[in-house]
Design a protein around this motif. Sequence first.
Motif, PDB file in Angstrom:
ATOM      1  N   UNK A  46       0.863  -1.179   0.000  1.00 52.50           N
ATOM      2  CA  UNK A  46       0.000   0.000   0.000  1.00 52.50           C
ATOM      3  C   UNK A  46       0.900   1.229   0.000  1.00 52.50           C
ATOM      4  N   UNK A  47       0.598   2.177  -0.889  1.00 52.43           N
ATOM      5  CA  UNK A  47       1.476   3.324  -1.065  1.00 52.43           C
ATOM      6  C   UNK A  47       0.693   4.625  -1.186  1.00 52.43           C
ATOM      7  N   UNK A  48       1.408   5.722  -0.999  1.00 48.03           N
ATOM      8  CA  UNK A  48       0.953   7.044  -1.411  1.00 48.03           C
ATOM      9  C   UNK A  48       1.840   7.449  -2.579  1.00 48.03           C
ATOM     10  N   UNK A  49       1.209   7.841  -3.679  1.00 46.75           N
ATOM     11  CA  UNK A  49       1.929   8.176  -4.907  1.00 46.75           C
ATOM     12  C   UNK A  49       1.731   9.652  -5.204  1.00 46.75           C
ATOM     13  N   UNK A  50       2.836  10.326  -5.501  1.00 46.14           N
ATOM     14  CA  UNK A  50       2.770  11.711  -5.953  1.00 46.14           C
ATOM     15  C   UNK A  50       3.604  11.818  -7.219  1.00 46.14           C
ATOM     16  N   UNK A  51       2.971  12.323  -8.282  1.00 40.80           N
ATOM     17  CA  UNK A  51       3.657  12.469  -9.566  1.00 40.80           C
ATOM     18  C   UNK A  51       4.072  13.917  -9.758  1.00 40.80           C
ATOM     19  N   UNK A  52       5.365  14.128  -9.881  1.00 42.09           N
ATOM     20  CA  UNK A  52       5.914  15.471 -10.112  1.00 42.09           C
ATOM     21  C   UNK A  52       5.370  16.512  -9.139  1.00 42.09           C
ATOM     22  N   UNK A  53       5.250  16.136  -7.870  1.00 39.40           N
ATOM     23  CA  UNK A  53       4.842  17.066  -6.833  1.00 39.40           C
ATOM     24  C   UNK A  53       3.341  17.298  -6.713  1.00 39.40           C
ATOM     25  N   UNK A  54       2.529  16.563  -7.504  1.00 38.48           N
ATOM     26  CA  UNK A  54       1.070  16.720  -7.421  1.00 38.48           C
ATOM     27  C   UNK A  54       0.559  16.175  -6.088  1.00 38.48           C
ATOM     28  N   UNK A  55      -0.724  16.445  -5.825  1.00 40.15           N
ATOM     29  CA  UNK A  55      -1.383  15.918  -4.636  1.00 40.15           C
ATOM     30  C   UNK A  55      -1.312  14.388  -4.651  1.00 40.15           C
ATOM     31  N   UNK A  56      -0.949  13.754  -3.529  1.00 42.11           N
ATOM     32  CA  UNK A  56      -0.796  12.294  -3.526  1.00 42.11           C
ATOM     33  C   UNK A  56      -2.129  11.554  -3.595  1.00 42.11           C
ATOM     34  N   UNK A  57      -2.057  10.330  -4.084  1.00 40.12           N
ATOM     35  CA  UNK A  57      -3.205   9.429  -4.109  1.00 40.12           C
ATOM     36  C   UNK A  57      -2.737   8.054  -3.649  1.00 40.12           C
ATOM     37  N   UNK A  58      -3.684   7.275  -3.167  1.00 42.49           N
ATOM     38  CA  UNK A  58      -3.360   5.951  -2.634  1.00 42.49           C
ATOM     39  C   UNK A  58      -3.357   4.936  -3.769  1.00 42.49           C
ATOM     40  N   UNK A  59      -2.309   4.130  -3.822  1.00 43.91           N
ATOM     41  CA  UNK A  59      -2.236   3.055  -4.814  1.00 43.91           C
ATOM     42  C   UNK A  59      -1.791   1.784  -4.098  1.00 43.91           C
ATOM     43  N   UNK A  60      -2.565   0.738  -4.301  1.00 51.28           N
ATOM     44  CA  UNK A  60      -2.246  -0.543  -3.698  1.00 51.28           C
ATOM     45  C   UNK A  60      -1.882  -1.518  -4.810  1.00 51.28           C
ATOM     46  N   UNK A  61      -0.691  -2.070  -4.709  1.00 55.55           N
ATOM     47  CA  UNK A  61      -0.217  -3.082  -5.649  1.00 55.55           C
ATOM     48  C   UNK A  61      -0.482  -4.437  -5.002  1.00 55.55           C
TER      49      UNK A  61
ATOM     50  N   UNK B 196     -11.188   2.997   5.225  1.00 57.91           N
ATOM     51  CA  UNK B 196     -10.371   4.012   5.876  1.00 57.91           C
ATOM     52  C   UNK B 196      -9.700   4.966   4.888  1.00 57.91           C
ATOM     53  N   UNK B 197      -9.837   4.692   3.594  1.00 60.77           N
ATOM     54  CA  UNK B 197      -9.208   5.546   2.586  1.00 60.77           C
ATOM     55  C   UNK B 197     -10.026   6.818   2.406  1.00 60.77           C
ATOM     56  N   UNK B 198      -9.357   7.949   2.423  1.00 55.65           N
ATOM     57  CA  UNK B 198     -10.066   9.224   2.295  1.00 55.65           C
ATOM     58  C   UNK B 198      -9.635  10.002   1.053  1.00 55.65           C
ATOM     59  N   UNK B 199      -8.722   9.428   0.268  1.00 52.08           N
ATOM     60  CA  UNK B 199      -8.233  10.129  -0.923  1.00 52.08           C
ATOM     61  C   UNK B 199      -8.457   9.245  -2.152  1.00 52.08           C
ATOM     62  N   UNK B 200      -8.083   9.765  -3.310  1.00 48.84           N
ATOM     63  CA  UNK B 200      -8.197   9.004  -4.559  1.00 48.84           C
ATOM     64  C   UNK B 200      -7.500   7.655  -4.376  1.00 48.84           C
ATOM     65  N   UNK B 201      -8.097   6.600  -4.946  1.00 50.47           N
ATOM     66  CA  UNK B 201      -7.585   5.252  -4.689  1.00 50.47           C
ATOM     67  C   UNK B 201      -7.526   4.442  -5.965  1.00 50.47           C
ATOM     68  N   UNK B 202      -6.455   3.677  -6.112  1.00 48.06           N
ATOM     69  CA  UNK B 202      -6.250   2.806  -7.262  1.00 48.06           C
ATOM     70  C   UNK B 202      -5.648   1.496  -6.766  1.00 48.06           C
ATOM     71  N   UNK B 203      -6.124   0.383  -7.309  1.00 49.28           N
ATOM     72  CA  UNK B 203      -5.600  -0.944  -6.984  1.00 49.28           C
ATOM     73  C   UNK B 203      -5.159  -1.587  -8.289  1.00 49.28           C
ATOM     74  N   UNK B 204      -3.926  -2.075  -8.330  1.00 49.83           N
ATOM     75  CA  UNK B 204      -3.388  -2.670  -9.560  1.00 49.83           C
ATOM     76  C   UNK B 204      -2.776  -4.024  -9.224  1.00 49.83           C
TER      77      UNK B 204
END
Length: 195
Positions: free
Chosen positions: A53-68, A91-99
Amino acid sequence: MMKKQRYLERLKTKNKFSGSFYVDPRGMAGGLALWWTEGVSITITKDSINFIDTLVSLNGEEPWQCMFIYGPPHTTDKHQFWANFQQIRKNATIKWCVIGDVNIVADQSEKEGGAPVKCSQAKWFLDFMEASGLIELPIKGGMFTWSNMRSNSIAIAERLDKILISNEWSLAYPKAIGMLEATVTSDHNPIIVSL
């Protein structure tokens, strides 16, 4: 560091990835490796034998949750896994992606050959999707992501690998698509998310 991790680190460097995180296998099975490149900031928030489970931020953008994810392959572990996974999503309160490899097909259309789809397993997964408010990002390039590498009457193909996204994630990346790549050595085809 395990021998396998040393090999993976060499491969990571050769392919110019800048960051990495590993979950060790249990015996000869399982294990997860996550690599990322410059411009991508990844913070590991939790890990297990089945996910990173991670928090991802691309080029300084607002982070989103991504679960691999690597869903449990054994039937006895699946129901509890999806129930636990649903709690994580609550419990997730932000954008979420599962891959990743969910190790379940949602219905018979996602399987060709072999025994029929087990409705109880599909229900665990579909209940998780509904309760979590996730949708599947379509993947272009083919229907099936795994095969038993056999032919004729014993061939089996399934759609085990998926990209699941929250509505908030979809709104943030409206042009995102999933792509199925050709496999070289694995029984799974790689899936790629293009934002």
